[in-house]
Design a protein around this motif. Structure first.
Motif, PDB file in Angstrom:
ATOM      1  N   GLY A  23     -12.030   7.554   0.190  1.00 34.05           N
ATOM      2  CA  GLY A  23     -11.421   6.820   1.302  1.00 34.05           C
ATOM      3  C   GLY A  23     -11.735   7.478   2.631  1.00 34.05           C
ATOM      4  O   GLY A  23     -12.095   6.814   3.614  1.00 34.05           O
ATOM      5  N   THR A  24     -11.622   8.812   2.668  1.00 37.96           N
ATOM      6  CA  THR A  24     -11.936   9.564   3.885  1.00 37.96           C
ATOM      7  C   THR A  24     -13.416   9.443   4.219  1.00 37.96           C
ATOM      8  O   THR A  24     -13.787   9.255   5.382  1.00 37.96           O
ATOM      9  CB  THR A  24     -11.565  11.054   3.701  1.00 37.96           C
ATOM     10  OG1 THR A  24     -10.190  11.145   3.360  1.00 37.96           O
ATOM     11  CG2 THR A  24     -11.806  11.846   4.964  1.00 37.96           C
ATOM     12  N   TYR A 100      -4.402   4.855  -6.310  1.00 44.71           N
ATOM     13  CA  TYR A 100      -5.545   5.356  -5.557  1.00 44.71           C
ATOM     14  C   TYR A 100      -6.598   6.017  -6.454  1.00 44.71           C
ATOM     15  O   TYR A 100      -7.740   6.210  -6.040  1.00 44.71           O
ATOM     16  CB  TYR A 100      -5.094   6.371  -4.499  1.00 44.71           C
ATOM     17  CG  TYR A 100      -4.328   5.752  -3.357  1.00 44.71           C
ATOM     18  CD1 TYR A 100      -4.735   4.571  -2.766  1.00 44.71           C
ATOM     19  CD2 TYR A 100      -3.179   6.368  -2.861  1.00 44.71           C
ATOM     20  CE1 TYR A 100      -4.027   4.002  -1.727  1.00 44.71           C
ATOM     21  CE2 TYR A 100      -2.455   5.809  -1.815  1.00 44.71           C
ATOM     22  CZ  TYR A 100      -2.889   4.618  -1.244  1.00 44.71           C
ATOM     23  OH  TYR A 100      -2.189   4.058  -0.213  1.00 44.71           O
ATOM     24  N   THR A 203      -5.544   9.891   6.697  1.00 48.11           N
ATOM     25  CA  THR A 203      -6.237  10.306   5.466  1.00 48.11           C
ATOM     26  C   THR A 203      -6.436  11.815   5.396  1.00 48.11           C
ATOM     27  O   THR A 203      -6.874  12.331   4.374  1.00 48.11           O
ATOM     28  CB  THR A 203      -7.628   9.636   5.345  1.00 48.11           C
ATOM     29  OG1 THR A 203      -8.400   9.952   6.508  1.00 48.11           O
ATOM     30  CG2 THR A 203      -7.514   8.138   5.206  1.00 48.11           C
ATOM     31  N   VAL A 206      -2.092  14.481   4.453  1.00 49.36           N
ATOM     32  CA  VAL A 206      -1.696  13.749   3.239  1.00 49.36           C
ATOM     33  C   VAL A 206      -0.391  14.307   2.655  1.00 49.36           C
ATOM     34  O   VAL A 206      -0.311  15.508   2.381  1.00 49.36           O
ATOM     35  CB  VAL A 206      -2.819  13.850   2.166  1.00 49.36           C
ATOM     36  CG1 VAL A 206      -2.477  13.027   0.948  1.00 49.36           C
ATOM     37  CG2 VAL A 206      -4.153  13.404   2.752  1.00 49.36           C
ATOM     38  N   GLN A 349       0.823   2.292  -0.065  1.00 46.03           N
ATOM     39  CA  GLN A 349       0.635   2.506   1.372  1.00 46.03           C
ATOM     40  C   GLN A 349       1.969   2.517   2.108  1.00 46.03           C
ATOM     41  O   GLN A 349       2.213   3.354   2.975  1.00 46.03           O
ATOM     42  CB  GLN A 349      -0.273   1.419   1.955  1.00 46.03           C
ATOM     43  CG  GLN A 349      -1.745   1.598   1.595  1.00 46.03           C
ATOM     44  CD  GLN A 349      -2.598   0.492   2.163  1.00 46.03           C
ATOM     45  OE1 GLN A 349      -2.186  -0.664   2.204  1.00 46.03           O
ATOM     46  NE2 GLN A 349      -3.790   0.825   2.593  1.00 46.03           N
TER      47      GLN A 349
END
Length: 408
Positions: A23-24, A100, A203, A206, A349
């Motif tokens: 994701g990052t 995730y 991101t 965390v 989320q």
């Protein structure tokens, strides 16, 4: 000298491994393609915030010899509030990490497919991606061994591989250093960049890393004499992680194309410009980013469940293993057959958006309790920086929740 340094690195590297997931990588790619070097300052801000919060979590773990979730259970005296926080943490971390995990494994797949192409097996109307099974087996083997030192060394090796891969990719693009420094130290808000800025910070800072770090440091260090080692480990690892994120932004900024939508496109986009070597460096980095996150996400969830539910057993216990096995299995299944659990991810989320300010606030509160930390409680400067980060996390939390419901 180098041998001594390697001996003293550890938990911080796992934290860096956790926040540099697919994701990052994808978000940093989009930041570079869409806004060039202009958002490097947001990554610099994220690195500072992460170092401050992770140092607090590490200090708490070493001095109390307990995980963050264990201390929360003990220090919150109101049964109702304690139960509410426990449910929120378990929901966001355990369910969130399960949803995730498919993305983490998919990121590793992108790296492998860039080099080896796509391998899949069909069962009637279902198509199973073989690469996801390969990554799942590697992650399972590393986690099942249940030896912290072995796991640490494996992840350190993968993080170094990832770091070198992305840094070399950035160097190959021959960036304008003046533009890089301007992007880092002069904040700019290009049109339509706000959500990307929020994403870059979100991101990197965390919530589950705070739980993971506090639990891991006590596996390695036992006394206050070790605080300086833990601090160095935290700073070096997170700065290295931040440099990797910046390297991805810089690499992506070199591409003049609007067709770059994710990290796989970045690999293809770099090939005609800088030769096939860039493709292989990036593929290695993607694979390492995916697999490190695929290992740390289930591990963090298991530690959180252990602390929240008051389990006293270790990494090899059946309950501990059951948590990470379930999360890893969900990730492998969803990534191998291409299912995207949108509603679960939306819930994750929202829960994470609520969790970051809650955890940051509770962490600040705990870090000022002499009964827990004695002379190692927060200084005024640490509290001031912590309050600034808390305010920022509340803003981020609200934005992420509003974004999920398409309010903003």
């Amino acid at each position: 000298m180098i041998k001594k340094w390697f001996k003293n690195i550890g938990p911080g590297t796992l934290v860096a491994a956790a926040f540099i997931g697919p994701g990052t990588v994808t978000l940093c790619t989009l930041a570079g393609v869409n806004f060039g070097m202009n958002l490097l300052w947001a990554m610099l801000l994220s690195i500072i915030a992460t170092i401050v919060l992770q140092e607090m979590a590490a200090r708490l773990g070493i001095i109390s010899q307990k995980g963050l979730s264990e201390v929360i259970r003990e220090e919150i005296k109101s049964p109702f509030f304690r139960q509410f926080i426990t449910v929120l943490i378990l929901s966001a971390i355990v369910i969130g990490n399960a949803s995730y995990e498919a993305g983490n494994i998919s990121g590793g797949i992108l790296g492998l497919e860039t080099v080896f192409g796509s391998w899949s097996i069909s069962f009637g109307s279902f198509t199973v991606n073989v690469m996801s099974l390969v990554i799942g087996i590697i992650a399972f083997a590393l986690l099942y061994i249940g030896n912290y030192k072995f796991l640490e060394r494996a992840l350190v090796a993968l993080v170094l591989l990832m770091s070198v891969s992305f840094l070399i990719t950035a160097i190959v693009t021959k960036p304008n250093l003046l533009e890089v420094f301007k992007g880092m130290f002069i904040p700019k808000f290009p049109e339509k960049s706000l959500l990307t800025i929020i994403g870059l910070i979100g991101t990197t800072v965390v919530p589950y890393n705070l739980f993971l770090h506090a639990s891991l440091v006590k596996e390695k260090w036992k006394t206050s004499d070790d605080l300086s080692l833990a601090k160095k480990d935290t700073i070096i690892s997170i700065v290295l992680g931040g440099l990797v994120s910046m390297a991805i932004i810089i690499s992506a900024a070199a591409i003049n194309s609007s067709e770059i939508n994710n990290a796989a496109d970045l690999a293809k986009g770099l090939e005609p410009l800088y030769g096939s070597f860039s493709k292989y460096f990036l593929a290695l980095g993607l694979f390492a980013a995916g697999i490190t996150s695929a290992i740390t996400a289930p591990l963090a969830a298991a530690y959180v469940a252990k602390g929240c539910l008051g389990w006293k057993d270790g990494l090899k216990s059946k309950r501990f293993r059951a948590v990470w096995i379930i999360i890893l299995a969900i990730g492998v299944v969803f990534s191998s057959i291409g299912i995207k659990p949108i509603e679960i991810i939306k819930f994750a989320q929202v829960a994470n958006g609520m969790l970051l300010p809650v955890v940051a606030g509770i962490l600040l509160w705990i870090m000022n309790k002499k009964s827990v930390l004695g002379n190692y409680s927060n200084t005024k400067l640490q509290n001031f920086i912590g309050l600034f980060i808390l305010t920022m996390s509340i803003f981020l939390g609200l934005k992420s929740i509003l974004k999920v419901f398409n309010v903003f």
